[in-house]
Motif scaffolding. Structure first.
Motif, PDB file in Angstrom:
ATOM      1  N   ASP A 361       0.805  -1.228   0.000  1.00 26.86           N
ATOM      2  CA  ASP A 361       0.000   0.000   0.000  1.00 26.86           C
ATOM      3  C   ASP A 361       0.836   1.274   0.000  1.00 26.86           C
ATOM      4  O   ASP A 361       0.292   2.378   0.082  1.00 26.86           O
ATOM      5  CB  ASP A 361      -0.985   0.004   1.172  1.00 26.86           C
ATOM      6  N   GLY A 362       2.166   1.121  -0.097  1.00 28.91           N
ATOM      7  CA  GLY A 362       3.020   2.295  -0.124  1.00 28.91           C
ATOM      8  C   GLY A 362       3.259   2.915   1.231  1.00 28.91           C
ATOM      9  O   GLY A 362       3.923   3.944   1.344  1.00 28.91           O
ATOM     10  N   VAL A 363       2.709   2.281   2.276  1.00 33.46           N
ATOM     11  CA  VAL A 363       2.895   2.791   3.633  1.00 33.46           C
ATOM     12  C   VAL A 363       3.760   1.826   4.440  1.00 33.46           C
ATOM     13  O   VAL A 363       4.781   2.210   5.012  1.00 33.46           O
ATOM     14  CB  VAL A 363       1.534   2.992   4.337  1.00 33.46           C
ATOM     15  N   GLU A 392      -4.281   0.848  -6.487  1.00 40.79           N
ATOM     16  CA  GLU A 392      -3.647   2.003  -5.850  1.00 40.79           C
ATOM     17  C   GLU A 392      -4.709   3.044  -5.493  1.00 40.79           C
ATOM     18  O   GLU A 392      -4.743   4.148  -6.035  1.00 40.79           O
ATOM     19  CB  GLU A 392      -2.594   2.593  -6.790  1.00 40.79           C
ATOM     20  N   SER A 395      -5.177   6.465   0.055  1.00 39.88           N
ATOM     21  CA  SER A 395      -4.225   5.845   0.972  1.00 39.88           C
ATOM     22  C   SER A 395      -4.852   5.204   2.206  1.00 39.88           C
ATOM     23  O   SER A 395      -5.806   5.735   2.802  1.00 39.88           O
ATOM     24  CB  SER A 395      -3.213   6.893   1.430  1.00 39.88           C
ATOM     25  N   ASN A 396      -4.249   4.070   2.613  1.00 41.61           N
ATOM     26  CA  ASN A 396      -4.631   3.433   3.868  1.00 41.61           C
ATOM     27  C   ASN A 396      -4.268   4.284   5.075  1.00 41.61           C
ATOM     28  O   ASN A 396      -4.811   4.081   6.170  1.00 41.61           O
ATOM     29  CB  ASN A 396      -3.957   2.058   3.999  1.00 41.61           C
ATOM     30  N   LEU A 397      -3.348   5.224   4.905  1.00 37.25           N
ATOM     31  CA  LEU A 397      -3.038   6.139   6.005  1.00 37.25           C
ATOM     32  C   LEU A 397      -4.271   6.934   6.416  1.00 37.25           C
ATOM     33  O   LEU A 397      -4.493   7.221   7.587  1.00 37.25           O
ATOM     34  CB  LEU A 397      -1.913   7.100   5.605  1.00 37.25           C
ATOM     35  N   GLU A 398      -5.076   7.292   5.426  1.00 37.82           N
ATOM     36  CA  GLU A 398      -6.312   8.020   5.722  1.00 37.82           C
ATOM     37  C   GLU A 398      -7.274   7.152   6.519  1.00 37.82           C
ATOM     38  O   GLU A 398      -7.878   7.600   7.501  1.00 37.82           O
ATOM     39  CB  GLU A 398      -6.981   8.480   4.425  1.00 37.82           C
ATOM     40  N   CYS A 505      -9.111   0.002   6.308  1.00 37.61           N
ATOM     41  CA  CYS A 505      -9.881   0.528   5.180  1.00 37.61           C
ATOM     42  C   CYS A 505     -11.150  -0.288   4.959  1.00 37.61           C
ATOM     43  O   CYS A 505     -12.180   0.245   4.557  1.00 37.61           O
ATOM     44  CB  CYS A 505      -9.030   0.563   3.913  1.00 37.61           C
TER      45      CYS A 505
END
Length: 590
Positions: A361-363, A392, A395-398, A505
């Motif tokens: 997930d890029g995180v 993509e 973001s999962n950060l959100e 998410c």
């Protein structure tokens, strides 16, 4: 020994506090419900504790008689066929699973409530009905199941692991509901013929933190239950029902999920699970934290050793039209057309579902065994002609930020108050949720509304992204589901869980998700890529915590995530993943 006056801890030494005495009395009361002929010698329990795995070789089977092994090896459909033909009686089936659950409990300590006597009485009633009417009571007739200790069952207590709830109804006394109230879901299961045999481990300080423990089990020195594969590494709330299913202590299990408490135990124990969207399975009359929080409510999920079993349970529950009793359910019956949509298409043109694939997930980068599982699924589906689209989305950060603020926006005041009922201290895993002398201040209303607005915006953007994938799917339609890690780890080592974005998410978006077991971690091949470069501090922390030796042999799974309220379809798609991995042979999903 007079249990009520016992002051000796099973861990050695005197019990100094009243809550410890209550916990020990409760522990002894439950153990006393196991028939003497099923009680294991202390040496056998000690041997189990030393084993690296309870499933390979199958330790539980070595403690059971051949007939119990035979019955408990049958899947739900086979059991129903044999009870429907008269080859097996419900009493035989329920007794066999109770015996197996009793053995499993003694070596894993994951039952908080034992209901074997109640279950066998109910099985006798089912047999009497079958003898009089020559038909089964319902589609789940005689199937023994276990469930998380948040659901109220008549004759059993509900404590959720809180010492302050022992001998009460959710902390209250004199309500006439103590052991005399049942959740809506239990009423439905009774109608369908399913039989509760016990309630499994729940978090001690509510379901808010991975790594929390049910304190009043008090079995091992760290009071943790064990993972079936790595007996010394995990022991958390996430293991209760997962352990019971992996050890075949019941035919299926029910858990609750607001942040992964259905998906994680399934992943870490090599079984299947369904976390549905809110509104499909009733949570009416279920105990739990923050009952007034309805923006992202907990949902009830199903766990089992096959997708076929999960499908049977969900379809049966929906046949009771539960929305007539629970106003928070959507009136959507089981949709056969939705289930088979994934396999149908234009005449003469077989429809090939397309899948999104999120390998990173890029995180936070998944550990090597999880990376290998994702690649295995991607390759298997690609060989069958399925389009695999890189996933993509927003973001999962959100979702992590949204999830935490909503789930804990009340400052966890209800948890603090329940702990004060008995005086038990919070376990160290959740100390950070509180101030030194009490719960944190709840979020102001306007701040809370701001977070909810963020959630709505996040959901809208995620939906738009999903729809935009039609141009990349190869069939002119948005991808049917996406596949991602369940978590970044192949197992759960104590105090080594740092990131839950892949699951947060799913809850924030209210999407149905199925866990599919794929492979086992292998220390000889699952090594960190020498070119790995962390993208953040937490990414580095997570990968630094990877220990190939410690995770060796741990089941590793993927998550198949579908569109909201499309449980039937995502189950069908998950079955496609299973068949791609293992072939179309019968039983390939178990």
């Amino acid at each position: 020994m007079d249990i009520a006056s016992s002051t000796i801890s099973p861990l050695g030494g005197q019990l100094k506090h009243s809550w410890e005495r209550i916990a020990e009395q409760k522990r002894q009361t439950e153990l006393a419900k196991i028939p003497s002929e099923w009680v294991l010698a202390p040496a056998v329990v000690a041997e189990a504790k030393k084993l690296p795995s309870l499933t390979d070789p199958p330790f539980i089977e070595s403690l059971l008689d051949p007939e119990t092994c035979r019955i408990t090896a049958l899947d739900a459909t086979e059991l129903l066929q044999q009870m429907g033909s008269g080859k097996l009686a419900a009493v035989q089936v329920v007794t066999a699973f109770c015996k197996r659950a009793a053995i499993a409990h003694q070596v894993t300590q994951n039952l908080l409530e034992i209901g074997f006597d109640i279950a066998i009485r109910r099985a006798k009633e089912l047999d009497e009905y079958f003898e009089a009417n020559d038909q089964l009571v319902g589609p789940l007739h005689g199937l023994p199941f276990t469930l998380k200790d948040q659901f109220h069952v008549k004759g059993l207590e509900t404590s959720m692991g809180y010492v302050g709830w022992v001998n009460t109804f959710e902390g209250l006394k004199g309500t006439n509901k103590e052991r005399n109230f049942e959740s809506e879901l239990i009423r439905e299961f009774n109608m369908l013929g399913a039989v509760v045999i016990g309630k499994v481990l729940c978090t001690n300080d509510t379901c808010l933190s991975s790594g929390t423990r049910a304190r009043h089990t008090l079995y091992w020195a760290d009071a943790r239950t064990m993972n079936t594969v790595m007996t010394d590494n995990s022991g958390t709330e996430y293991m209760g029902e997962g352990v019971m299913q992996a050890l075949r202590g019941s035919v299926f299990g029910i858990g609750t999920d607001i942040g992964g408490s259905v998906s994680m135990p399934a992943s870490y124990n090599g079984i299947f699970s369904l976390k549905p969207s809110n509104g499909r399975i009733s949570m009416k009359g279920v105990a739990g934290p923050s009952p007034g929080q309805q923006i992202m409510p907990a949902v009830a999920g199903i766990m089992g050793v096959s997708i076929a079993t999960i499908r049977l349970v969900l379809k049966s529950l929906l046949s009771t039209e539960p929305w007539l009793s629970d106003p928070y359910l959507v009136p959507i019956p089981w949709r056969e057309t939705e289930e088979h949509h994934a396999e149908s298409g234009k005449p003469g043109e077989p429809y090939r579902p397309a899948f999104g694939i999120m390998e990173n997930d890029g995180v936070v980068t998944p550990h090597p065994p999880v990376q290998r599982a994702l690649k295995a699924v991607k390759d298997a589906l690609s060989k069958r002609g399925h389009k695999m689209v890189p996933w993509e989305p927003p973001s999962n950060l959100e979702s992590e930020a949204i999830h935490g603020q909503i789930a804990r926006g009340d400052g966890c005041a209800d948890v603090w108050e329940v702990l004060r009922l008995s005086g038990e201290p919070e376990v160290h895993e959740i100390k950070g949720l509180f101030d030194v002398d009490g719960p944190r201040d709840p979020l102001p209303l306007l701040k809370y509304q701001e977070i909810v607005a963020h959630m709505k915006d996040y959901r809208n953007r995620y939906q738009e992204y999903w729809m935009s994938m039609a141009e990349k799917s190869g069939n002119g339609k948005p991808v049917d589901a996406f596949i991602s890690p369940v978590t970044v780890t192949a197992g759960l080592l104590p105090d080594k869980f740092f990131y839950g974005g892949y699951l947060s998410c799913v809850n924030v978006l209210d999407l149905p998700a199925v866990v599919v077991p794929v492979l086992f971690a292998d220390k000889s091949i699952d090594e960190v890529d020498e070119n790995f470069q962390p993208v953040s501090a937490i990414d580095k922390t997570n990968m630094d915590a990877y220990d190939a030796e410690a995770y060796h042999g741990s089941p590793t799974a993927v998550l198949v995530v579908g569109r909201r309220l499309c449980e039937e379809k995502v189950l069908s798609l998950a079955q496609m993943v299973v068949e791609a991995l293992h072939g179309d042979r019968p039983g390939s999903d178990s």
